[in-house]
Design a protein around this motif. Structure first.
Motif, PDB file in Angstrom:
ATOM      1  N   ASP A  77      -8.417  -3.788   4.378  1.00  0.00           N
ATOM      2  CA  ASP A  77      -8.195  -3.162   3.089  1.00  0.00           C
ATOM      3  C   ASP A  77      -8.599  -1.528   3.030  1.00  0.00           C
ATOM      4  N   PRO A 109      -0.310   3.970  -3.085  1.00  0.00           N
ATOM      5  CA  PRO A 109      -1.142   4.204  -2.571  1.00  0.00           C
ATOM      6  C   PRO A 109      -2.418   4.914  -3.778  1.00  0.00           C
ATOM      7  N   GLY A 167      -2.049   5.624   5.236  1.00  0.00           N
ATOM      8  CA  GLY A 167      -2.003   4.441   4.407  1.00  0.00           C
ATOM      9  C   GLY A 167      -1.687   2.975   5.451  1.00  0.00           C
ATOM     10  N   PRO A 168      -1.209   2.549   5.118  1.00  0.00           N
ATOM     11  CA  PRO A 168      -0.410   1.202   5.930  1.00  0.00           C
ATOM     12  C   PRO A 168       0.037   1.872   7.380  1.00  0.00           C
ATOM     13  N   GLY A 217      -6.418  -0.583  -4.373  1.00  0.00           N
ATOM     14  CA  GLY A 217      -5.664  -0.772  -3.890  1.00  0.00           C
ATOM     15  C   GLY A 217      -5.034  -2.631  -4.107  1.00  0.00           C
ATOM     16  N   ASP A 269       0.963   7.524   1.469  1.00  0.00           N
ATOM     17  CA  ASP A 269       1.346   6.559   1.766  1.00  0.00           C
ATOM     18  C   ASP A 269       2.691   5.984   3.055  1.00  0.00           C
ATOM     19  N   TRP A 316      -2.076  -3.139  -6.861  1.00  0.00           N
ATOM     20  CA  TRP A 316      -0.504  -3.219  -6.841  1.00  0.00           C
ATOM     21  C   TRP A 316      -0.613  -4.981  -7.180  1.00  0.00           C
ATOM     22  N   CYS A 374       0.953  -0.974   0.154  1.00  0.00           N
ATOM     23  CA  CYS A 374       0.072   0.089   0.089  1.00  0.00           C
ATOM     24  C   CYS A 374       0.813   1.552   0.143  1.00  0.00           C
ATOM     25  N   SER A 375       2.233   1.384   0.730  1.00  0.00           N
ATOM     26  CA  SER A 375       2.464   2.435   0.888  1.00  0.00           C
ATOM     27  C   SER A 375       3.303   2.539  -0.576  1.00  0.00           C
ATOM     28  N   ALA A 377      -6.731   1.508   2.588  1.00  0.00           N
ATOM     29  CA  ALA A 377      -5.702   1.225   0.966  1.00  0.00           C
ATOM     30  C   ALA A 377      -6.417   1.722   0.054  1.00  0.00           C
ATOM     31  N   HIS A 378      -8.349   1.522   0.354  1.00  0.00           N
ATOM     32  CA  HIS A 378      -9.038   2.279  -0.758  1.00  0.00           C
ATOM     33  C   HIS A 378      -9.578   3.568  -0.626  1.00  0.00           C
ATOM     34  N   THR A 436      -6.799   5.338   0.635  1.00  0.00           N
ATOM     35  CA  THR A 436      -5.621   6.116   0.159  1.00  0.00           C
ATOM     36  C   THR A 436      -5.722   7.982  -0.448  1.00  0.00           C
TER      37      THR A 436
END
Length: 529
Positions: free
Chosen positions: A269, A107, A285-286, A111, A282, A115, A103-104, A272-273, A275
């Protein structure tokens, strides 16, 4: 496609991270999003606390543990509940750490599916993105369905107990009334999610506080009020083998009871969505992913410990003939106050506290769900994509919100025909969603082992090891939670989880082979120039 530039956004993002300072955070976030191939369309106003709060309210200890406590009590009882929770918690945290690292680096609201596209490269990226995205989005729809339906059921139980309970001739709502309540809840959640993100941020922080305070109050109040309390030996050592389902073998029983914990610890999650609406995304989010899991583990175990001290008659609690109609936590709360004061009014009020937590959980779940719909349709992966990713004047993906509400209602309609079919569908909320979690982690430790460029938050040299443990854990629970939960196996006792998840896999792969592979190229940039 309406996007003017038909290049993959997954190939647009580079390793460059803008320098940050206190006055230029939003510019840095926007710059990084541009590097990943997207322009800033949503309102970036969420703080680290706000991001965490939305996710924490989705994980929602009070929601997950109160609705599935009976599962833990049936399969192993106190020993499974007290020791299974930290075991599942540790492995869930490992999964979360791996997700946080990815996620970092990327971002975006997409999500998981973004990735996967980025980590697999040009050749396998589109298929990996398609597979991950559909497992993620269907899993989220199943979560929203499950949460709001469980609230409808709890409301029905509160009405039942308030009118005398099952044994006192209380009112038992029909399945049609329950589905109507479910639809009303979804309507309210859709309306709330149509508000600006600043309002949802406020509600999310209120929800997080409600969950934390509610856990502390209930874990102390319920065992204190109950006249009869379980012994310390019972709480920490008693293993219930009398599950009434024909299941033998202590190890088998124990792993089935872990579903209570794993069902609760999901949905993280969401950080992440969110962010693209979070400042310093970055890092925050994490942090949202990890902190929501870690705090849930601690407070969840404390809650389980307190409630289990109020358990004295497992067979009665698991019986469909108790006053709450088989709703275990409701019966525990009701009996605790009834034994002390001669009525269960206090227990009903406590159920109201849980109900508010579930309401917030469903609201936040729809928030996360709609952002996934927004991102996935932005990349052209859904039918009528151009319609679903529209953003209104308040910078809210309004069409995605109402689509999520509608689909959650349609999924719940299966309960009218068969609860077995409904349970199979919502099982995707656990296994299907975890498969979506594991796919980008698997790609990170295999295909992108050497090429992955971490963001500000990273696991260093331990990233590969932690990633493999995370993938292995998801593989294990996917098998364990697909095992039969009752013998003999009949149409009513068969565990339909592998059927539901397998069906989703077949549909996703088939749609790719016969259609999507000809036009879906993965995430697509929406930057004009």
């Amino acid at each position: 496609m309406e996007n003017p530039i038909q290049i993959s956004a997954a190939d647009a993002g580079g390793p460059y991270y803008p320098l940050r300072n206190h006055d230029d955070v939003s510019v840095s976030d926007d710059s990084r999003l541009n590097q990943l191939g997207y322009k800033q369309e949503l309102s970036r106003s969420l703080s680290a606390i706000a991001n965490f709060s939305v996710t924490f309210s989705i994980v929602s200890i009070l929601t997950g543990l109160t609705t599935t406590y009976g599962t833990g009590l049936r399969y192993g009882g106190p020993l499974t509940i007290i020791y299974g929770w930290p075991i599942v918690g540790v492995f869930t945290l490992i999964v979360g750490l791996s997700m946080a690292e990815i996620c970092s680096a990327y971002p975006t609201s997409g999500g998981l599916y973004f990735w996967s596209a980025k980590l697999c490269g040009k050749h396998w990226g589109p298929f990996a993105s398609w597979l991950t995205g559909w497992f993620n989005i269907v899993g989220q729809w199943a979560v929203t369905t499950s949460v709001d339906y469980s609230l409808a059921q709890l409301i029905q139980v509160i009405v039942l107990l308030s009118t005398g309970g099952k044994n006192g001739g209380g009112y038992e709502a029909s399945k049609y009334v329950v589905i109507a309540i479910h639809g009303g809840i979804l309507l309210v959640h859709a309306i709330l999610n149509s508000l600006p993100i600043s309002w949802l941020s406020l509600f999310g922080q209120l929800a997080a506080a409600w969950n934390l305070i509610g856990v502390l109050v209930l874990m102390v109040l319920i065992p204190t009020v109950a006249k009869e309390k379980a012994s310390t030996e019972f709480v920490f050592t008693y293993f219930n083998t009398d599950n009434g389902e024909g299941i033998n073998g202590k190890a088998y029983i124990f792993v089935l009871g872990l579903l209570m914990s794993q069902y609760t610890l999901t949905g993280y999650d969401a950080s992440a969505h969110m962010t693209e609406e979070t400042k310093n995304a970055d890092m925050n989010g994490p942090k949202g992913i990890i902190s929501s899991i870690g705090i849930s583990i601690v407070f969840g175990w404390v809650f389980l410990l307190g409630i289990t001290f109020a358990v004295t008659d497992i067979p009665y609690l698991l019986s469909d003939d108790n006053d709450a109609g088989g709703y275990v936590i409701a019966e525990i709360f009701y009996l605790a106050f009834k034994s002390r004061y001669g009525n269960g009014v206090g227990g009903i009020i406590c159920l109201g506290v849980v109900g508010v937590a579930i309401f917030f959980c469903g609201m936040s779940s729809m928030t996360s769900n709609s952002r996934m719909v927004y991102a996935f349709s932005r990349d052209g992966a859904m039918p009528l994509s151009s319609f679903w990713h529209k953003v209104n004047k308040q910078e809210v993906p309004i069409n995605a919100v109402w689509l999520s509400s509608f689909i959650a209602f349609c999924m719940a309609l299966t309960s009218l025909g068969s609860l077995v079919a409904f349970d199979a569908m919502v099982s995707i909320a656990t296994i299907g969603l975890y498969i979506a979690y594991a796919l980008p982690i698997f790609f990170r430790v295999t295909l992108a082992r050497k090429s992955f460029i971490p963001g500000p938050f990273n696991l260093g040299r331990y990233g590969i090891l932690i990633g493999w443990v995370a993938v292995l854990w998801v593989a294990i629970i996917s098998v364990l939670f697909s095992l039969p939960v009752a013998y003999p196996i009949t149409e009513q006792t068969l565990n339909y989880t592998p059927v539901a998840v397998g069906g989703l896999l077949i549909l996703t792969v088939s749609s790719w082979i016969f259609s999507a592979r000809h036009w879906f190229i993965g995430p697509i940039t929406n930057i004009d120039s």
